[in-house]
Design an enzyme around this catalytic site. Structure first.
Site, PDB file in Angstrom:
ATOM      1  N   HIS A  37       2.010   3.528   8.410  1.00  0.00           N
ATOM      2  CA  HIS A  37       2.687   4.239   7.313  1.00  0.00           C
ATOM      3  C   HIS A  37       2.280   5.715   7.308  1.00  0.00           C
ATOM      4  O   HIS A  37       3.122   6.601   7.120  1.00  0.00           O
ATOM      5  CB  HIS A  37       2.315   3.612   5.963  1.00  0.00           C
ATOM      6  CG  HIS A  37       2.749   2.181   5.795  1.00  0.00           C
ATOM      7  ND1 HIS A  37       1.843   1.150   5.708  1.00  0.00           N
ATOM      8  CD2 HIS A  37       3.968   1.619   5.692  1.00  0.00           C
ATOM      9  CE1 HIS A  37       2.497   0.006   5.547  1.00  0.00           C
ATOM     10  NE2 HIS A  37       3.785   0.259   5.543  1.00  0.00           N
ATOM     11  N   GLU A 149       9.505   2.617  14.597  1.00  0.00           N
ATOM     12  CA  GLU A 149      10.140   1.862  15.693  1.00  0.00           C
ATOM     13  C   GLU A 149       9.610   0.432  15.749  1.00  0.00           C
ATOM     14  O   GLU A 149      10.178  -0.402  16.428  1.00  0.00           O
ATOM     15  CB  GLU A 149       9.882   2.564  17.030  1.00  0.00           C
ATOM     16  CG  GLU A 149      10.701   3.826  17.187  1.00  0.00           C
ATOM     17  CD  GLU A 149      10.558   4.465  18.550  1.00  0.00           C
ATOM     18  OE1 GLU A 149       9.673   4.046  19.328  1.00  0.00           O
ATOM     19  OE2 GLU A 149      11.334   5.403  18.832  1.00  0.00           O
ATOM     20  N   ARG A 188       1.164  -7.416   7.300  1.00  0.00           N
ATOM     21  CA  ARG A 188       0.979  -8.873   7.430  1.00  0.00           C
ATOM     22  C   ARG A 188      -0.262  -9.234   8.243  1.00  0.00           C
ATOM     23  O   ARG A 188      -0.761 -10.353   8.131  1.00  0.00           O
ATOM     24  CB  ARG A 188       2.203  -9.515   8.085  1.00  0.00           C
ATOM     25  CG  ARG A 188       3.375  -9.641   7.147  1.00  0.00           C
ATOM     26  CD  ARG A 188       4.417 -10.612   7.691  1.00  0.00           C
ATOM     27  NE  ARG A 188       5.430 -10.895   6.686  1.00  0.00           N
ATOM     28  CZ  ARG A 188       6.478 -10.137   6.472  1.00  0.00           C
ATOM     29  NH1 ARG A 188       6.665  -9.055   7.197  1.00  0.00           N
ATOM     30  NH2 ARG A 188       7.345 -10.442   5.526  1.00  0.00           N
TER      31      ARG A 188
HETATM   32  P1  AMP Z   1       6.774  -1.818   5.515  1.00  0.00           P
HETATM   33  O1  AMP Z   1       5.855  -1.333   4.457  1.00  0.00           O
HETATM   34  O2  AMP Z   1       6.182  -2.840   6.428  1.00  0.00           O
HETATM   35  O3  AMP Z   1       8.137  -2.200   4.981  1.00  0.00           O
HETATM   36  O4  AMP Z   1       7.033  -0.573   6.477  1.00  0.00           O
HETATM   37  C1  AMP Z   1       7.451   0.661   5.976  1.00  0.00           C
HETATM   38  C2  AMP Z   1       7.780   1.571   7.121  1.00  0.00           C
HETATM   39  O5  AMP Z   1       6.630   1.715   7.952  1.00  0.00           O
HETATM   40  C3  AMP Z   1       8.912   1.044   8.025  1.00  0.00           C
HETATM   41  O6  AMP Z   1       9.728   2.134   8.439  1.00  0.00           O
HETATM   42  C4  AMP Z   1       8.157   0.470   9.190  1.00  0.00           C
HETATM   43  O7  AMP Z   1       8.899   0.447  10.389  1.00  0.00           O
HETATM   44  C5  AMP Z   1       6.994   1.428   9.294  1.00  0.00           C
HETATM   45  N1  AMP Z   1       5.899   0.824  10.017  1.00  0.00           N
HETATM   46  C6  AMP Z   1       5.236  -0.324   9.705  1.00  0.00           C
HETATM   47  N2  AMP Z   1       4.306  -0.603  10.637  1.00  0.00           N
HETATM   48  C7  AMP Z   1       4.373   0.386  11.560  1.00  0.00           C
HETATM   49  C8  AMP Z   1       3.672   0.669  12.767  1.00  0.00           C
HETATM   50  N3  AMP Z   1       2.721  -0.130  13.237  1.00  0.00           N
HETATM   51  N4  AMP Z   1       4.019   1.784  13.456  1.00  0.00           N
HETATM   52  C9  AMP Z   1       5.001   2.611  13.004  1.00  0.00           C
HETATM   53  N5  AMP Z   1       5.690   2.395  11.869  1.00  0.00           N
HETATM   54  C10 AMP Z   1       5.385   1.309  11.157  1.00  0.00           C
END
Ligand code: AMP
Length: 279
Positions: A37, A149, A188
């Site tokens: 993030h 990505e 997760r």
């Molecule tokens: P989430 O909180 O999991 O819904 O993710 C929010 C944003 O963070 C989304 O655009 C995800 O693709 C991005 N994101 C989550 N994990 C990663 C990661 N390991 N690398 C790059 N972006 C991430």
């Protein structure tokens, strides 16, 4: 850092910023923040003069009640982390009732990407994503928004959505951030037991080995079958493992530039996804 929970207060702030000629950059998240993030937030530096992070565990994108219930929530730690970066101007934590007022009945369905890969596995997931992200674009009036990505299908779907609905927001793609052992960072991952965390390393390792096979001209079906077997032996249930074209996510017949390996696999009840470009 402003902490905002009402759409009206957010509207006042972003209207004022736009009147002052600021360019607003958005990072939508579901919280339990990690370096993935933070990479999105950092990627907006120089492209936006004001940065908004949103934190909302969106119920409509969970097709499984248990997964929603168990999704990690740690608002206090998230706020402290964002404050520490000194990079975020506003954190928007909307209430469920404001996002989904009584009688809510609008859904956005992006047909090109909705039902394949994770969409096939998780019915309704991408409708939930497309709908909430559209609402966040409208509420924040973002000029640019960063997406990872790691959730490549989500990225494709958002690009399509923005184009189709003429939403005036630029989409910035940010490469997947990984642990030192290769596991893609994910909220997760916190739910993995120490044993599962060790097994999880096999996911990027198997994907990487498959990429090497393909670069050495091994037949696609054999390389995929070997990868599948490796993952099953490591204790995963494999939901899909495909080589697909980067732009359309159609199945690719051979490994060539602009194709990517995509995988979703579970350890116990924890579903992990990853993807890697072929070159
Ligand atoms: P989430 O909180 O999991 O819904 O993710 C929010 C944003 O963070 C989304 O655009 C995800 O693709 C991005 N994101 C989550 N994990 C990663 C990661 N390991 N690398 C790059 N972006 C991430």
């Amino acid at each position: 850092m402003h902490i905002i929970t009402s759409p009206m207060a957010l509207k006042d702030l972003v209207t004022q910023w736009h009147q002052q000629g600021e360019r607003i950059g958005l990072t939508p998240t579901m919280g339990a923040l990690h370096d993935g993030h933070l990479a999105l937030i950092r990627a907006l530096t120089g492209k936006a003069s004001r940065k908004i992070v949103t934190l909302f565990v969106n119920p409509t994108q969970f097709n499984n009640a248990e997964d929603f219930h168990l999704y990690p929530r740690q608002h206090e730690a998230d706020i402290a982390l964002l404050q520490k970066t000194g990079e975020v101007d506003a954190l928007y934590i909307p209430h469920k009732e404001d996002m989904y007022p009584q009688g809510f009945s609008t859904k956005i369905f992006v047909s090109q990407f909705d039902t394949m890969l994770c969409g096939a596995d998780r019915p309704g997931h991408f409708e939930g994503v497309a709908t909430v992200v559209t609402k966040l674009f409208l509420q924040t009036q973002a000029d640019i928004a960063a997406f990872g990505e790691k959730d490549y299908q989500q990225l494709c779907l958002i690009r399509r959505l923005v184009k189709d609905l003429n939403i005036p927001v630029e989409i910035l793609a940010v490469p997947t951030q990984r642990e030192v052992d290769g596991l893609a960072l994910s909220s997760r991952n916190r739910r993995l037991t120490p044993e599962q965390r060790r097994q999880a390393t096999q996911l990027p390792a198997a994907l990487h080995a498959c990429l090497i096979d393909l670069r050495h001209q091994h037949p696609l079906s054999e390389a995929l079958a070997r990868c599948h077997t490796t993952l099953e032996k490591a204790g995963f249930i494999v939901h899909y493992l495909d080589l697909r074209k980067e732009e359309t996510l159609e199945i690719a017949e051979k490994a060539e530039p602009h194709t990517r390996l995509f995988v979703a696999a579970s350890l116990g009840n924890i579903r992990l996804i990853d993807n890697m470009p072929i070159f």
